[in-house]
Design a protein around this motif. Structure first.
Motif, PDB file in Angstrom:
ATOM      1  N   LEU A 149       3.848  -1.529   3.654  1.00 18.93           N
ATOM      2  CA  LEU A 149       3.253  -1.840   4.950  1.00 18.93           C
ATOM      3  C   LEU A 149       3.450  -0.674   5.913  1.00 18.93           C
ATOM      4  O   LEU A 149       4.387   0.118   5.778  1.00 18.93           O
ATOM      5  CB  LEU A 149       3.865  -3.121   5.519  1.00 18.93           C
ATOM      6  CG  LEU A 149       3.622  -4.385   4.687  1.00 18.93           C
ATOM      7  CD1 LEU A 149       4.175  -5.602   5.406  1.00 18.93           C
ATOM      8  CD2 LEU A 149       2.143  -4.574   4.379  1.00 18.93           C
ATOM      9  N   GLY A 150       2.553  -0.580   6.876  1.00 20.34           N
ATOM     10  CA  GLY A 150       2.587   0.546   7.804  1.00 20.34           C
ATOM     11  C   GLY A 150       2.052   1.819   7.194  1.00 20.34           C
ATOM     12  O   GLY A 150       2.203   2.900   7.762  1.00 20.34           O
ATOM     13  N   ALA A 151       1.416   1.724   6.035  1.00 22.20           N
ATOM     14  CA  ALA A 151       0.877   2.898   5.338  1.00 22.20           C
ATOM     15  C   ALA A 151      -0.392   2.486   4.605  1.00 22.20           C
ATOM     16  O   ALA A 151      -0.662   1.298   4.385  1.00 22.20           O
ATOM     17  CB  ALA A 151       1.899   3.459   4.354  1.00 22.20           C
ATOM     18  N   GLU A 152      -1.193   3.464   4.214  1.00 19.07           N
ATOM     19  CA  GLU A 152      -2.419   3.195   3.478  1.00 19.07           C
ATOM     20  C   GLU A 152      -2.106   2.774   2.047  1.00 19.07           C
ATOM     21  O   GLU A 152      -1.121   3.224   1.459  1.00 19.07           O
ATOM     22  CB  GLU A 152      -3.318   4.427   3.473  1.00 19.07           C
ATOM     23  CG  GLU A 152      -3.813   4.837   4.859  1.00 19.07           C
ATOM     24  CD  GLU A 152      -4.628   6.118   4.826  1.00 19.07           C
ATOM     25  OE1 GLU A 152      -4.699   6.740   3.743  1.00 19.07           O
ATOM     26  OE2 GLU A 152      -5.190   6.500   5.866  1.00 19.07           O
ATOM     27  N   THR A 153      -2.973   1.945   1.501  1.00 20.48           N
ATOM     28  CA  THR A 153      -2.847   1.572   0.088  1.00 20.48           C
ATOM     29  C   THR A 153      -3.532   2.594  -0.810  1.00 20.48           C
ATOM     30  O   THR A 153      -3.418   2.523  -2.027  1.00 20.48           O
ATOM     31  CB  THR A 153      -3.494   0.200  -0.176  1.00 20.48           C
ATOM     32  OG1 THR A 153      -4.907   0.290   0.079  1.00 20.48           O
ATOM     33  CG2 THR A 153      -2.881  -0.877   0.700  1.00 20.48           C
TER      34      THR A 153
END
Length: 725
Positions: free
Chosen positions: A450-454
């Motif tokens: 979370l808080g980042a791109e997948t």
């Protein structure tokens, strides 16, 4: 015979030599004069004429590759249409700047002269759509829907339509097989701009002015492969425009085909059920406000659990990508951008950010175990939890006594997580944090991705937000001045909140930690992030990059480049904890908060796992979340302002699974009716002539009201309060 004296013979030779010299000199003078005339006196004139003997380029646009579903069904391909185009360069040379020609063209095309003029005007920051965003030096399409009769009128009277062409041209088509619109996933095309042409000159994939490029979705991600290379024939022509000869011929290279992991049948079901669920939610009354739910937006994601490949992705409100073909009209553009339309261009599966509610609880569960709490330990689940004078209630004030973390997931007990979040906040120092606090609940969220791109292969993905102490500090610094300006002690709720944030908005309060522990507060996630997490829980802990592209196949089918799934991390939990969590999520589907939606489900044959979520947002109605997985598939669905997780999203998710596995509501399976018992393994066949072996697809037929009759629960009935989460 009389002999001529030697002196006379010599004289004659000399005379002849003189004559020859005079002639040569005269010729030289004549040649020199002519050269002076050509090069000096009239040099500029002939130089100008020579420049008109130049090379003219004729471009043959490359056929753009098709976008196919996993079985070869076209999601985007091409069709031949009669396209009428205008050369802005030629029109601007006319005294009236082409107004008369465009007015006459409008009459032939049954269009308003104003609309035709709008089509060829150039876009800038102040010009509304429609306008031309491509190069002003290339032919600008006026319409791609010309009839044969209209095209013949233009071509048979070129003197009346200078600068106007009418040619059969391959244009993009989005056929929506089986009702699978797939709009936000596919994207659309737009004309190449001068800036892009200049930038591309430094790459090995330069643009021509006539090129169309992907502007969004996988049309943009895989634009280079799909676009191919336009052919260019260079002719030498004189100043009268007559062809002298061919200088060079570079034939067009068709674009490659993109095979996706999308299944058009499942995509059609997902789109239909998402829309149906939103319509049904609008019929339900919100008990908190006394008015119907707005259900203004939603998204659903279907992943292959073991690979992260995207089987279906739908966002609502949606739009028809065909509106962009040939240039979008002002009316259609206004619909797509109007506030009341709620931004249909947004792909809410990857760009919609919202608090996740209780589907987030798998993360604090893993964090608690990592912090030393036992998964099978006993934790009180009272009706409420108090911190100072503030009371945080359980959902519908329901208490469940002492329960394990697994049971807390099953019945979605908020107070268990309130207490854990509060304890860890105190360990970190509370309002006076220790140096380098552990922040285990927040650290674990980052480890979950979370808080980042997948790294999904779509442009524009949002990162969401993990509101840890560092974020709180940055957010306070950015908003402090505004809070201090609008805050008021003893004012309205919003004014009081601004006042408090002005003074200490950078502090992590106990309430922040408590709300975060159940996926509320400032936490933001996207549906694709949560789908990636639940797929990882299912597959053994690998967080795969969600991928739509599966293979790139050349136009003749001879060259295949597979797109292999890639991972971006592992879940921060050991295998024993993961297995315990899987068991608890199965309990949610069998006897917990989702059990009433999975009555009759064949749990032994197809184990179902689920987590419900209902997120509260200040000033809005609750957001519905539903996260589920089987061994093969993971489905996450959300409806903004739609109500509870299982109440609003549950029926739609169940119907998608039923279609995939060929089940009815009683759990009876018809293998012939199953759309996709297991993910598609084979790639479709593309013949040497470019034809594609694709199966027929029929539109989705939703279950009848009789089919939706309640079925017996797979386990003991869930408590009434739990059924509504």
């Amino acid at each position: 015979m009389t002999n001529i004296p030697e002196t006379g013979r010599t004289s004659r030779v000399r005379i002849r030599l003189v004559i020859i010299q005079v002639l040569v000199f005269s010729l030289l003078c004549t040649l020199g004069g002519r050269l002076w005339y050509l090069q000096i006196r009239n040099g500029d004139e002939y130089s100008h004429e020579a420049k008109n003997n130049h090379v003219q380029q004729v471009v043959q646009p490359a056929v753009r590759g098709s976008i196919l579903d996993a079985r070869g069904v076209p999601l985007a391909d091409n069709e031949t249409r009669l396209v009428v185009s205008a050369s802005r360069t030629e029109l601007m040379k006319m005294k009236d700047r082409g107004k008369a020609v465009l007015a006459q063209l409008a009459g032939v095309l049954d269009m308003r002269p104003q609309d035709v003029a709008y089509k060829i005007r150039l876009c800038n920051n102040e010009t509304p759509q429609p306008c031309w965003n491509g190069s002003p030096y290339q032919p600008i399409p006026v319409t791609n829907k010309a009839t044969t009769q209209q095209a013949l009128q233009i071509r048979e009277r070129p003197e009346d339509f200078p600068g106007i062409t009418a040619e059969p041209t391959a244009v993009r088509r989005y056929p929506a097989p089986g009702g699978a619109n797939t709009g936000q996933v596919l994207g659309y095309l737009g004309p190449v701009t001068d800036a892009e042409i200049i930038k591309a000159k430094t790459t090995n994939s330069p643009f021509l002015r006539s090129d169309q490029v992907g502007r969004f979705g996988i049309e943009r991600t895989y634009d280079k492969e799909l676009r191919g290379k336009s052919g260019v024939t260079r002719y030498e022509v004189d100043n009268l425009g007559r062809v002298i000869g061919m200088a060079r011929n570079d034939p067009a290279v068709p674009g490659a085909n993109l095979v996706t992991s999308i299944d058009a049948r499942v995509q059609g079901v997902a789109e239909f059920e998402l829309n149906a669920a939103m319509l049904e939610a609008r019929k339900q009354i919100d008990r908190n406000t006394g008015v119907p739910y707005k259900a203004d937006a939603g998204a659903i994601v279907v992943l292959e659990s073991k690979t992260g490949r995207v089987v279906a992705m739908a966002s609502n409100p949606s739009y028809d990508p065909n509106v962009w073909v040939g240039g979008i009209s002002g009316k259609d553009y206004a619909k797509l951008t109007a506030k009341e339309s709620n931004v249909p261009l947004m792909n809410r599966a990857i760009q919609g950010q919202a608090a996740p509610g209780s589907i987030f609880k798998v993360i604090p569960t893993a964090a608690a175990v990592n912090a030393g709490y036992k998964f099978d330990g006993e934790y009180p689940c009272p009706a409420s939890y108090s911190i100072g004078g503030q009371v945080f209630k359980n959902f519908e004030s329901q208490g469940h006594g002492s329960i394990t973390l697994g049971q807390a997931l099953e019945v979605s007990c908020d107070t268990v997580f309130y207490a854990l979040g509060h304890k860890e906040w105190l360990k970190d120092g509370g309002l006076k944090p220790k140096k380098n606090p552990a922040q285990i609940f927040y650290k674990t969220a980052h480890q979950f991705g979370l808080g980042a791109e997948t790294h999904v292969d779509l442009p524009g993905e949002e990162k969401g937000r993990v509101p840890d102490r560092e974020w709180k500090q940055r957010f306070w610094e950015a908003n402090k001045d505004g809070w201090c300006k609008t805050g008021k002690k003893g004012g309205t709720y919003v004014e009081l909140l601004s006042y408090e944030n002005c003074l200490e908005g950078n502090l992590m309060r106990a309430g922040d930690a408590v709300n975060y522990s159940i996926g509320q507060g400032d936490t933001l996630v996207t549906p694709i992030q949560m789908a990636t997490i639940y797929a990882a829980i299912s597959n053994g802990g690998t967080m795969w990059n969600p991928t739509i592209g599966k293979a790139i196949i050349s136009a003749d089918g001879k060259h295949i480049e597979e797109i292999k799934p890639e991972a971006h991390g592992k879940l921060p939990m050991d295998e024993h904890t993961r297995q315990q969590m899987v068991g608890a999520l199965e309990g949610v589907a069998v006897r917990g908060t989702a059990a009433w939606r999975f009555g009759g489900w064949p749990q032994k044959q197809i184990p179902m796992h689920a987590k419900t979520g209902t997120a509260e947002v200040y000033g809005k109605q609750t957001t519905s979340w539903f996260a589920t997985f089987t061994d093969d598939y993971t489905i996450v669905m959300t409806i903004s302002q739609g109500g509870t997780g299982s109440g609003a999203s549950g029926p739609a998710v169940r119907n998608v699974y039923n279609a995939i596995y060929g089940l009815d509501m009683a759990g009876k399976q018809d293998l012939k009716a199953a759309l996709l018992l297991h993910p598609e393994a084979k790639l479709p066949t593309i013949q040497a002539d470019g034809s594609i072996d694709s199966p027929e697809i029929r539109p989705y037929v939703p279950p009848s009201p009789e089919d939706l009759a309640p079925a017996p629960l797979a386990g003991p009935p869930a408590p009434p309060a739990a059924r509504q989460d």
